[in-house]
Design an enzyme around this catalytic site. Sequence first.
Site, PDB file in Angstrom:
ATOM      1  CG  ASP A 119      -3.403  71.890   0.884  1.00 29.51           C
ATOM      2  OD1 ASP A 119      -3.029  71.944  -0.309  1.00 29.51           O
ATOM      3  OD2 ASP A 119      -3.062  72.670   1.687  1.00 29.51           O
ATOM      4  CG  HIS A 120      -5.044  71.308  -5.034  1.00 26.96           C
ATOM      5  ND1 HIS A 120      -5.199  72.542  -4.693  1.00 26.96           N
ATOM      6  CD2 HIS A 120      -4.317  71.381  -6.344  1.00 26.96           C
ATOM      7  CE1 HIS A 120      -4.685  73.592  -5.325  1.00 26.96           C
ATOM      8  NE2 HIS A 120      -4.000  72.755  -6.340  1.00 26.96           N
ATOM      9  CG  HIS A 173      -2.015  75.263  -1.543  1.00 24.38           C
ATOM     10  ND1 HIS A 173      -2.738  74.402  -1.254  1.00 24.38           N
ATOM     11  CD2 HIS A 173      -2.652  76.275  -2.484  1.00 24.38           C
ATOM     12  CE1 HIS A 173      -3.921  74.752  -2.092  1.00 24.38           C
ATOM     13  NE2 HIS A 173      -3.907  75.706  -2.720  1.00 24.38           N
TER      14      HIS A 173
HETATM   15  C1  BG6 Z   1      -5.725  77.043  -5.195  1.00 21.61           C
HETATM   16  C2  BG6 Z   1      -5.653  78.874  -4.984  1.00 21.61           C
HETATM   17  O1  BG6 Z   1      -6.007  76.510  -3.722  1.00 21.61           O
HETATM   18  O2  BG6 Z   1      -4.520  76.891  -5.684  1.00 21.61           O
HETATM   19  C3  BG6 Z   1      -5.790  79.348  -6.239  1.00 21.61           C
HETATM   20  O3  BG6 Z   1      -7.356  78.955  -4.534  1.00 21.61           O
HETATM   21  C4  BG6 Z   1      -4.535  79.087  -7.094  1.00 21.61           C
HETATM   22  O4  BG6 Z   1      -5.758  80.825  -5.986  1.00 21.61           O
HETATM   23  C5  BG6 Z   1      -4.323  77.448  -7.243  1.00 21.61           C
HETATM   24  O5  BG6 Z   1      -4.356  79.530  -8.218  1.00 21.61           O
HETATM   25  C6  BG6 Z   1      -3.096  77.115  -7.301  1.00 21.61           C
HETATM   26  O6  BG6 Z   1      -3.059  75.644  -7.698  1.00 21.61           O
HETATM   27  P1  BG6 Z   1      -2.060  74.910  -8.656  1.00 21.61           P
HETATM   28  O7  BG6 Z   1      -2.233  73.542  -8.197  1.00 21.61           O
HETATM   29  O8  BG6 Z   1      -2.341  75.592 -10.012  1.00 21.61           O
HETATM   30  O9  BG6 Z   1      -0.816  75.377  -8.450  1.00 21.61           O
END
Ligand code: BG6
Length: 505
Positions: free
Chosen positions: A185-186, A248
């Site tokens: 989960d980044h 997230h």
């Molecule tokens: C991803 C989603 O996990 O996270 C995307 O699938 C979203 O829809 C993205 O745009 C948002 O990531 P960040 O790091 O740009 O906030």
Amino acid sequence: MSNVKNTNPTVIVIFGATGDLAKRKLFPAFHNLYLDNRMSDKFQIIALGRAENNDVDFRSYVIENLKEFSRNGNTSNENLLEFASNITYLKHNIDSEASYEELNSKLNSLDQSYDVRADRLFYLSIGPSFISTISDNINKFGLAADAKKDRIIIEKPFGYDKTSAIELNEMLSKTFKEEQIYRIDHYLGKETVQNILAFRFGNAMFEPLWNRNFIDFIQITVAEEVGVEDRGGFYEGVGALKDMIQNHLLQILCMTAMEAPASLSADDIRNRKADVLKSIRRIKPDEVDHYTVRGQYHDGIIKEKLVPGYRHEKGVAHDSTTETYVAMKFYLDNWRWQGVPFYLRTGKRMHEKQSSIIIQFKSVPHSQFSYGSEGMTPNRLIINIQPTMDIKLQFMTKKPGLSLSLKPAEMIFDYNSCSTMSPEAYETLLSDALAGDPTLFMRYDQVEEAWDVIDVIQEVWKNRADADFPNYRAGSWGPKAADELLARQGHAWVSNTLNTVKEQI
Ligand code: BG6
């Protein structure tokens, strides 16, 4: 979270190496780890893709992308070439045994050249429907047979509901031990998300206030300015609930609400996070409308540019009922948080990009001060995750002058004042995976609990396509109903632009 560098020879195998994620995130992350000396001295990246290609062309393709997407893409050509010389391209058909045989002999020949069995990291940057075939073949050819050395990273979505997540976990467990499985989960790799833990448990002064006795409510916002871009085909039928809340936002909620772990070991931290997920009060089907709001964007104006509504995006049905916005209220049934509402919201094509946590403290029990026209602002702690990276504490002070009236003020810790070159989330996460530290990855039970929280909502929404979509303008802060969700309790979404307090002065 790991400070340890894995010095064993390492082979990274990327399934889906020609895709968007590899291009924008994975290769740049490995490149930066290489520059930071976090890669083993002996490493190879085996890039797997469906198309015919060769090492020379694929390396040039990677280098071009590094120049565009790596935060150190402007490093010398020599340096880029040196990094790219560690990449091998293999044409791979996910369904063909011959492809796994070829991969197997490549891995074995690398081991021979290193004179030792290398560590292996398999990165599945592919659609969820391929996971099972790949995992079965990894098993069949014994590619990840060393539980101490071999790991697999799996991208979200991890299943599409609790039942499918359990099935996926069971399927993976035939090939991998739980400690080999890294569910990514980044958001957990973001510096400011990790800082929540440091801030909460590295300071004595906030923790005594961090509970139902002092906190009125908590808001978590992850707002995006972008729409679905070219991902309409993927996003249709997924929607913001599964794309953002299930992973997230619930993870940020866990970091905000968890108890102090007994130690910083992966399992101690993940146990405390799993406790939070377990304590989230489950919504009953007939309560879904009361606790949630869904939305979909119309066309509208963002940064003075007209942008199309969701139903006019590429790959999206003209009568789509997929939500691009969700707001919801959670309660946690435990001693610390009983009765404190947690408001979560996320949306695409919102007024501005902003991810933040707002902790609003209870008002003073009694006050004789005059607050003038600005009124009284309750104490707030604002943790800005992105793009602004700071922590603000808002409080009341005396307004300069002869009379004793008050005005709001704030103290700010600006993350960028410490460093302008923070690692990207994928750098942190890949570095941890290489070092065998799963702390920032999701354990099976966390994923299953998170689905358990939202399953009832997706079930009710699926069976009732009566959403009045589209119901918010691109460039706004979402549907009106989201304001009403909070207003019922006398609360409001707290504006969180840089000028929060200045506007009120
Ligand atoms: C991803 C989603 O996990 O996270 C995307 O699938 C979203 O829809 C993205 O745009 C948002 O990531 P960040 O790091 O740009 O906030």
